[in-house]
Structure formats: structure tokens, C-alpha cells
Motif scaffolding. Sequence first.
Motif, PDB file in Angstrom:
ATOM      1  N   ASP A  50      87.020-108.487  28.138  1.00 19.85           N
ATOM      2  CA  ASP A  50      87.219-107.138  27.599  1.00 19.85           C
ATOM      3  C   ASP A  50      86.073-106.232  28.032  1.00 19.85           C
ATOM      4  OD1 ASP A  50      87.535-104.838  26.099  1.00 19.85           O
ATOM      5  OD2 ASP A  50      88.057-105.894  24.261  1.00 19.85           O
ATOM      6  N   PRO A  51      86.353-105.155  28.759  1.00 19.83           N
ATOM      7  CA  PRO A  51      85.285-104.281  29.251  1.00 19.83           C
ATOM      8  C   PRO A  51      84.496-103.601  28.142  1.00 19.83           C
ATOM      9  CG  PRO A  51      87.446-103.307  29.642  1.00 19.83           C
ATOM     10  CD  PRO A  51      87.689-104.713  29.220  1.00 19.83           C
ATOM     11  N   SER A  52      85.060-103.521  26.956  1.00 20.47           N
ATOM     12  CA  SER A  52      84.351-102.893  25.834  1.00 20.47           C
ATOM     13  C   SER A  52      83.452-103.878  25.094  1.00 20.47           C
ATOM     14  CB  SER A  52      85.365-102.292  24.853  1.00 20.47           C
ATOM     15  OG  SER A  52      86.145-103.312  24.233  1.00 20.47           O
ATOM     16  N   ASN A  53      83.491-105.148  25.522  1.00 19.00           N
ATOM     17  CA  ASN A  53      82.693-106.178  24.855  1.00 19.00           C
ATOM     18  C   ASN A  53      81.206-105.932  25.087  1.00 19.00           C
ATOM     19  OD1 ASN A  53      82.398-108.711  23.411  1.00 19.00           O
ATOM     20  ND2 ASN A  53      81.767-109.593  25.358  1.00 19.00           N
ATOM     21  N   LYS A  54      80.438-105.855  24.011  1.00 20.83           N
ATOM     22  CA  LYS A  54      79.009-105.542  24.112  1.00 20.83           C
ATOM     23  C   LYS A  54      78.102-106.723  23.756  1.00 20.83           C
ATOM     24  CE  LYS A  54      80.007-101.271  25.106  1.00 20.83           C
ATOM     25  NZ  LYS A  54      79.834-100.760  26.492  1.00 20.83           N
ATOM     26  N   ASP A  90      85.248-110.289  16.212  1.00 18.99           N
ATOM     27  CA  ASP A  90      84.889-108.941  15.747  1.00 18.99           C
ATOM     28  C   ASP A  90      83.650-108.988  14.853  1.00 18.99           C
ATOM     29  OD1 ASP A  90      86.887-107.619  17.100  1.00 18.99           O
ATOM     30  OD2 ASP A  90      88.278-107.595  15.403  1.00 18.99           O
ATOM     31  N   ARG A 103      80.632-109.236  17.013  1.00 21.51           N
ATOM     32  CA  ARG A 103      80.324-107.942  17.633  1.00 21.51           C
ATOM     33  C   ARG A 103      79.619-106.992  16.678  1.00 21.51           C
ATOM     34  NH1 ARG A 103      86.205-108.025  20.028  1.00 21.51           N
ATOM     35  NH2 ARG A 103      85.860-108.772  22.168  1.00 21.51           N
ATOM     36  N   SER A 104      79.820-107.209  15.379  1.00 24.94           N
ATOM     37  CA  SER A 104      79.239-106.296  14.389  1.00 24.94           C
ATOM     38  C   SER A 104      77.830-106.703  13.960  1.00 24.94           C
ATOM     39  CB  SER A 104      80.137-106.243  13.147  1.00 24.94           C
ATOM     40  OG  SER A 104      80.027-107.435  12.389  1.00 24.94           O
TER      41      SER A 104
END
Length: 320
Positions: free
Chosen positions: A62-66, A27, A30-31
Amino acid sequence: MNFSSNPQVSVIIPVYNGEEDLEESIDCLRSQTYPSDRVEYWIVDNNSSDRSAEIIKAAIADPSNKITLHYLSENRIQSSYAARNAGIRAARGEIIAFTDADCRPESHWLSTLIQPFWKKNIGIVAGEIKALPGKSLLEKYADREETLSQKHTLSHPFCAYGQTANLAIRRSIFEEIGLFRPYLTTGGDADICWRILRKTDWEIEFSAEAIVKHRHRSTLKGLRNQWRRYGESNRYLHELYGVELMRESDRREYLYRLTRWLLKEIPIATGKAIARRSSAIDFLKTPIGLFCLSARVSGQRESQLLEKAQKIEWLDRPFE
């Protein structure tokens, strides 16, 4: 290196049985404010026996992983340095940044850590390591002592170095001086920096605002293992570089410090407590410090550098 735009960065994170930390650690990745299209993250599983691999692969899927997140496995050699070497070999970035799975990089960590590389003479950048909030007495003691701060290693009397919990190195330098010693179990942070700073013209810079947070040990066993490892590092670096070993205190010195604690420090702490200006750390600082010192001395005295731990791994050939 052309810094007309943000350089491509590869972040390498070794992990061994890190299931309790990985989700929060990812996390934090990701930030990051560093442009996501200019950074890749390599999490290297060093033969974990828990759910570490499962957690990493789930985060990748994870499909939301950017972010660009990769999984690697290093199960030949049980060493975080071997795991970092695997990451370096796979990395495509101009800058290689390192942190650990049990660290929590702040959102501006990577952006700030990379900035000093605009200077053409800078080959290594060390960011600061601060403590995650802790509730136990031992955690609060280590926080007050700033045990993990880079200021201790950057002021090393032999040669400055940064800890790999928060460190970045130009990738091209590994082609000059080689990778980490893969069989070394501690002290590899100093070794890689010293090989760079003593064998090349590259310099190191401290980036105080590039912050990762790390949890201090909360048990006596964990604290003893940590300081024993520091002693082992003393021994290994002595054998590799001739670094002066830490002087071993005798019983008289321990007795003197304990007597001083009882007769001077306890009364002072008691006075502060009456005035509500002290904590339990003020009462127990000396015994905890002596416990850490004893563990470090034991590690230094009882360890010995194995012959294979002296070997250096290279990008284009196995060992030297």
C-alpha cells in the motif's frame, strides 16, 4: 543498551488464519505514537489456509503505508512459538515486543511498553490486556472476571510471567537463555519468562498503561477450548518445572457449588434484579465458572508433554 534516544524496536505478531482480524490489527500498528523510523513490524504467517498472507502483502504494498511492515512465513512447525522464533531471528531491534493478530494495541501501547527499559535491571516488560467490547453473555462474563489480565500471571505462585499478547524482552537476553520452545503449543509464555527470571538477574516490570485489547470467546466451544488449553499449560509446566498441578474437584464439590448457587446466589441475584441492580451474569456466574473449571481439569488430566516439546531453539544453533 544506550537509551540516549528511542531504542530500535521489533514487534513480532504470529498469525494463523487471521483474515478477520488482520486489517484492523495493522491499522492499530499504523496508529502507534512510537517514532516510526525506530520500529519494524514482523507479521509471521504460521501456515494459514485463508487470505492472511494476501492481506499482509497488500498492506506492505500500500503506497500510503507509513510503517516498516514485513511478511514472514513459518510453515515447518504449527506453533505460535515457532512463528515468534522466526520473527526474533529476522528482527533487528534492541527490544523485541510481542502481540497477537487478534489484539488491538492502543496508540500509545508501544511507547509506554518500552519506557521501563530505561532501568538497567529490567529485562521483561508486561503490558495490560483488556477486553474489546462484547455483546454476548460469555464475553461479558470474561470481561467482569478480567480473564486475560496480566495481574493473574504476574502473581503466579511459582514465578511471575507475562503473556505474549502484550510483552517485550531485550533481544540480548535470547542469546543468554535461548528462544521459545518451538514445539510447545501452550505455556511458552511462562516458560520463556521463567527461564529469564530464574536463570539470570533480569527482572520483570508491569506497565499498566501499555494496553492491548483482546476479544473474549463468544461461544461455549471457544470458551471450552480456551480453558482446556489453560489446563494443558498446567500439565506442561508441571512436567518442565515441577509446578503444582491444579487440584481436581470431585462431584461432591461441584454439587455443593451448584446447590449454593440455587439456594443462595439465585435469590440474591433475584433481589438485585427487582431493584434493577443485577444482570444475567449475576444469575449464571457459577455455572459458567464450573464449565470453565471442568474444561481446565480435562485439559490438565488428558494432556502429556511430548519429548520434542522440551527442546529449546537457539539463535546460533538449532536445539538443546
